[in-house]
Structures are given as structure tokens and as C-alpha cells.
Design a protein around this motif. Structure first.
Motif, mmCIF file in Angstrom:
data_model
loop_
_atom_site.group_PDB
_atom_site.id
_atom_site.type_symbol
_atom_site.label_atom_id
_atom_site.label_comp_id
_atom_site.label_asym_id
_atom_site.label_seq_id
_atom_site.Cartn_x
_atom_site.Cartn_y
_atom_site.Cartn_z
ATOM 1 N N UNK A 1 0.844 -1.182 0.000
ATOM 2 C CA UNK A 1 0.000 0.000 0.000
ATOM 3 C C UNK A 1 0.883 1.236 0.000
ATOM 4 N N UNK A 2 0.546 2.201 -0.833
ATOM 5 C CA UNK A 2 1.261 3.473 -0.867
ATOM 6 C C UNK A 2 0.282 4.594 -0.557
ATOM 7 N N UNK A 3 0.675 5.477 0.353
ATOM 8 C CA UNK A 3 -0.153 6.607 0.756
ATOM 9 C C UNK A 3 0.521 7.902 0.317
ATOM 10 N N UNK A 4 -0.259 8.807 -0.255
ATOM 11 C CA UNK A 4 0.282 10.050 -0.778
ATOM 12 C C UNK A 4 -0.575 11.238 -0.323
ATOM 13 N N UNK A 5 0.063 12.353 -0.062
ATOM 14 C CA UNK A 5 -0.638 13.620 0.128
ATOM 15 C C UNK A 5 -1.774 13.576 1.117
ATOM 16 N N UNK A 6 -1.609 12.861 2.231
ATOM 17 C CA UNK A 6 -2.653 12.850 3.252
ATOM 18 C C UNK A 6 -2.645 14.207 3.949
ATOM 19 N N UNK A 7 -3.793 14.860 4.004
ATOM 20 C CA UNK A 7 -3.815 16.181 4.649
ATOM 21 C C UNK A 7 -5.200 16.522 5.198
ATOM 22 N N UNK A 8 -5.173 17.286 6.248
ATOM 23 C CA UNK A 8 -6.365 17.874 6.860
ATOM 24 C C UNK A 8 -6.247 19.374 6.634
ATOM 25 N N UNK A 9 -7.247 19.981 5.995
ATOM 26 C CA UNK A 9 -7.090 21.373 5.572
ATOM 27 C C UNK A 9 -8.364 22.171 5.812
ATOM 28 N N UNK A 10 -8.195 23.344 6.411
ATOM 29 C CA UNK A 10 -9.268 24.330 6.504
ATOM 30 C C UNK A 10 -8.924 25.452 5.527
ATOM 31 N N UNK B 1 -10.560 9.315 13.280
ATOM 32 C CA UNK B 1 -9.415 8.836 14.055
ATOM 33 C C UNK B 1 -8.100 9.184 13.358
ATOM 34 N N UNK B 2 -8.053 8.982 12.037
ATOM 35 C CA UNK B 2 -6.838 9.291 11.289
ATOM 36 C C UNK B 2 -6.621 10.787 11.193
ATOM 37 N N UNK B 3 -7.712 11.538 11.006
ATOM 38 C CA UNK B 3 -7.611 12.978 10.763
ATOM 39 C C UNK B 3 -7.380 13.786 12.032
ATOM 40 N N UNK B 4 -7.624 13.202 13.184
ATOM 41 C CA UNK B 4 -7.510 13.965 14.426
ATOM 42 C C UNK B 4 -6.061 14.372 14.690
ATOM 43 N N UNK B 5 -5.797 15.663 14.788
ATOM 44 C CA UNK B 5 -4.427 16.119 15.069
ATOM 45 C C UNK B 5 -4.005 15.684 16.472
ATOM 46 N N UNK B 6 -2.865 14.981 16.557
ATOM 47 C CA UNK B 6 -2.338 14.510 17.839
ATOM 48 C C UNK B 6 -0.884 14.926 17.945
ATOM 49 N N UNK B 7 -0.482 15.316 19.120
ATOM 50 C CA UNK B 7 0.909 15.697 19.352
ATOM 51 C C UNK B 7 1.773 14.441 19.415
ATOM 52 N N UNK B 8 2.556 14.210 18.353
ATOM 53 C CA UNK B 8 3.425 13.036 18.288
ATOM 54 C C UNK B 8 4.897 13.426 18.439
ATOM 55 N N UNK B 9 5.166 14.564 19.072
ATOM 56 C CA UNK B 9 6.547 15.043 19.129
ATOM 57 C C UNK B 9 7.473 14.077 19.849
ATOM 58 N N UNK B 10 6.920 13.250 20.753
ATOM 59 C CA UNK B 10 7.759 12.305 21.494
ATOM 60 C C UNK B 10 7.926 10.975 20.775
ATOM 61 N N UNK B 11 7.235 10.792 19.645
ATOM 62 C CA UNK B 11 7.301 9.532 18.927
ATOM 63 C C UNK B 11 8.326 9.603 17.801
ATOM 64 N N UNK B 12 8.963 8.471 17.547
ATOM 65 C CA UNK B 12 9.878 8.365 16.418
ATOM 66 C C UNK B 12 9.067 8.390 15.124
ATOM 67 N N UNK B 13 9.647 8.936 14.057
ATOM 68 C CA UNK B 13 8.946 9.043 12.785
ATOM 69 C C UNK B 13 8.478 7.686 12.286
ATOM 70 N N UNK B 14 9.277 6.627 12.518
ATOM 71 C CA UNK B 14 8.881 5.282 12.087
ATOM 72 C C UNK B 14 7.636 4.829 12.834
#
Length: 309
Positions: A26-35, A137-150
Motif C-alpha cells: 500500500x502506498x499513501x500520498x498527500x494525506x492532509x487535513x485542511x481548513x 481517528x486518522x484525521x484527528x491532530x495529535x501531538x506526536x513530538x515524542x514519537x519516532x517518525x517510524x
């Protein structure tokens, strides 16, 4: 280096459940939440991936080809690859939307999406309601600053696969009502594929056979209550290959996994896969892949050092 599960000898298992193999990319591209602003518009464009577009607040005017849709809060749109579309605000009102572009190599999943005659699913539809909690669930902005990018990427992939599972089920129900004959063919092809996978998992291969009957197609057709020719025709319509080629691909994939395990001899691998001798296995593997098993294994050993260079 990848390895493959080696089943126990027949008669040693007290209980066993075989789960389907998962070989999906599966390839995911350009996922975004935008106002967007009150005068926002996006020009006509298309892309080679599927698009899921979901309005969370307000409404947008989405033009797909020559048809325009007022997409309101909770409405879901699924656009096929290559479909021209554009978007803009309505009456100078801002709106918020969530978008996912994706492609996936699961032929059964794609065959169902390709049969969709519907572009928009209104908020009240079963499809939109089933997908809503997963999209939020996917679109909800969550603070992931403590998580590794992987870690973030894996969480996103897991959430999207869960979304696709719900999407498959919801669209299957829609398709069953809109085109029962076509949907029945997809389901039948899926059952045939599952039985072919079972043949590969049981290591029963008769690769010198000249007809599909030796591959279990006659037995599969009898179990499903159809003729072997109908079985082959339905399978080819959905997967674009014959059942025999599909089974060959499964066994080739399994062969490559086993060859990647340097602890196993080629003779052992030939026995595990059900070949009568190593020469038989080598001939068949070369016919499929263009190289011998030993050459393939040698390339597997060389590749890691080449990647480091």
C-alpha cells in the motif's frame, strides 16, 4: 533476511488454524487535513491514485468530470485514478476537509473499487457512516513530538489498513445490492484464490501437469458447484490471470522466501515444496524466474553488501 514458516510433519499438530498470507503493498500520498479560506479554489487536476475526500465542516463544491456535487459535512467522495476534478468554496464560506491518496496492489480490493458507479456517499449512507469514526481517528491532530517518525508511520499505516477493511465491507454490501451478479463473481474468485492458497500452504505441487485439473481446479470447482471452465473464467475476470498462474506465483513467492534462509539447503527446500527431486525444483524455478535457485540465493547474499557500498 526473510524466512518462511516451516509447518510440522503431518500428524504432529493437535489443532491448527491457517490464516491467510498477507502480501499487500500500500502506498499513501498527500494525506492532509485542511481548513480553507472563504475564496479558496483548487484547479482541475487528476492523479494516478485513488482519492478519499471527506468534509468535516462546512461544504465544498466538487466538480468531477462534467458533474458538480455539493459535498456537505459528513459526505464522502471516492475518486478513481485519472479522474479530472476540481474544488472550491460555496457562497464565500470556509470549510474543512480530509484527503487521502492511495494505491494498493490487492487485486480483489481494486476490482471492487473499479466496479463502483457511485462517486459521492452522503452522510446518511451506510458507507459514509461506517467510515466516519475511522476517518476521524486518522484525521484527528495529535501531538506526536515524542514519537519516532517510524512509529508514526506504522501507526498511520495500521489505521489506514483498518479503514480499508471497513471500506471493503461497506462497499461490498453496497455492491451486493447494486450489482449482485458482478459481486457474486468477485466473491467466487476470492473463494477460489483462498483454496489455491491452501494448496500452496499444504506444499502440494504437481508442476509438471499440463492442465489445471492437476492443480486442484476440478476439485475446487466441484466444491463450489461450478464447472472447471466457469471456475477459470470467473477467476481470470477478477484477477486477470489464470488459477494456474496464480498458484505458480504463490509457490514462486514461497520458494524465494525459503531460499532467503541460508540455513536451508536447496534440496531441503525442494522437499518442503513437494518436488520429487532438486532437479525438478530447479527447472521449475528457472522457468518462472529466469534464473536458477542457486543463482537467486547468490544474488540475495550479494545484495546487502551492495546496498552498503
Amino acid at each position: 533476511m526473510s524466512t518462511s514458516f516451516i509447518p510440522p510433519e503431518w500428524g504432529q499438530s493437535l489443532a491448527e488454524t491457517i490464516f491467510p498470507d498477507v502480501q499487500t503493498t500500500m502506498n499513501l500520498f498527500g494525506i492532509h487535513l485542511r481548513t480553507v479560506s472563504t475564496d479558496w479554489q483548487y484547479p482541475i487536476h487528476d492523479h494516478p491514485q485513488y482519492e478519499i475526500n471527506y468534509v468535516l465542516q462546512g461544504q465544498q463544491l466538487m466538480t468531477v468530470g462534467s458533474q458538480s456535487y455539493v459535498q456537505q459535512e459528513g459526505d464522502l467522495m471516492i475518486l478513481s485514478p485519472g479522474t479530472s476534478h476540481s474544488s472550491r468554496t460555496i457562497d464565500g464560506q470556509s470549510f474543512t476537509y480530509f484527503c487521502i491518496h492511495f494505491d494498493i496492489d490487492d487485486r480483489l480490493f481494486l476490482s471492487l473499487l473499479e466496479r463502483l458507479n457511485q462517486v459521492i456517499f452522503r452522510q446518511s449512507s451506510a458507507v459514509a457512516q461506517a467510515l466516519r469514526p475511522h476517518l476521524l481517528k486518522i484525521a484527528q491532530p495529535i501531538d506526536h513530538t515524542d514519537e519516532h517518525i517510524i512509529t508514526r508511520r506504522m501507526r498511520l499505516q495500521a489505521a489506514v489498513f483498518e479503514l480499508f477493511g471497513v471500506l471493503w465491507e461497506a462497499i461490498s454490501n453496497e455492491a451486493a445490492g447494486l450489482a449482485p451478479a458482478s459481486y457474486a463473481h468477485v466473491e467466487m474468485a476470492h473463494q477460489i484464490a483462498a483454496r489455491l492458497q491452501g494448496i500452496a500452504n499444504r506444499n502440494i505441487v504437481q508442476l509438471e501437469a499440463t492442465s489445471d485439473s492437476h492443480y486442484g481446479i476440478d476439485d475446487i470447482a466441484a466444491e463450489l458447484g461450478i464447472s472447471p471452465s466457469h471456475c477459470n473464467r470467473i477467476f481470470h475476470q477478477v484477477f486477470a490471470i489464470s488459477p494456474r498462474s496464480y498458484l505458480s506465483n504463490l509457490v514462486l513467492h514461497k520458494s524465494k522466501l525459503l531460499l532467503s534462509d541460508q540455513r536451508m539447503s536447496i534440496q531441503d527446500i525442494a522437499s518442503i515444496l513437494g518436488y520429487r527431486d532438486i532437479a525438478h525444483f530447479s527447472r521449475q524455478f528457472k522457468r518462472w524466474s529466469g534464473i536458477s535457485p542457486s543463482h537467486y540465493r547468490k544474488n540475495q547474499m550479494v545484495m546487502p553488501s551492495e546496498c552498503k557500498a
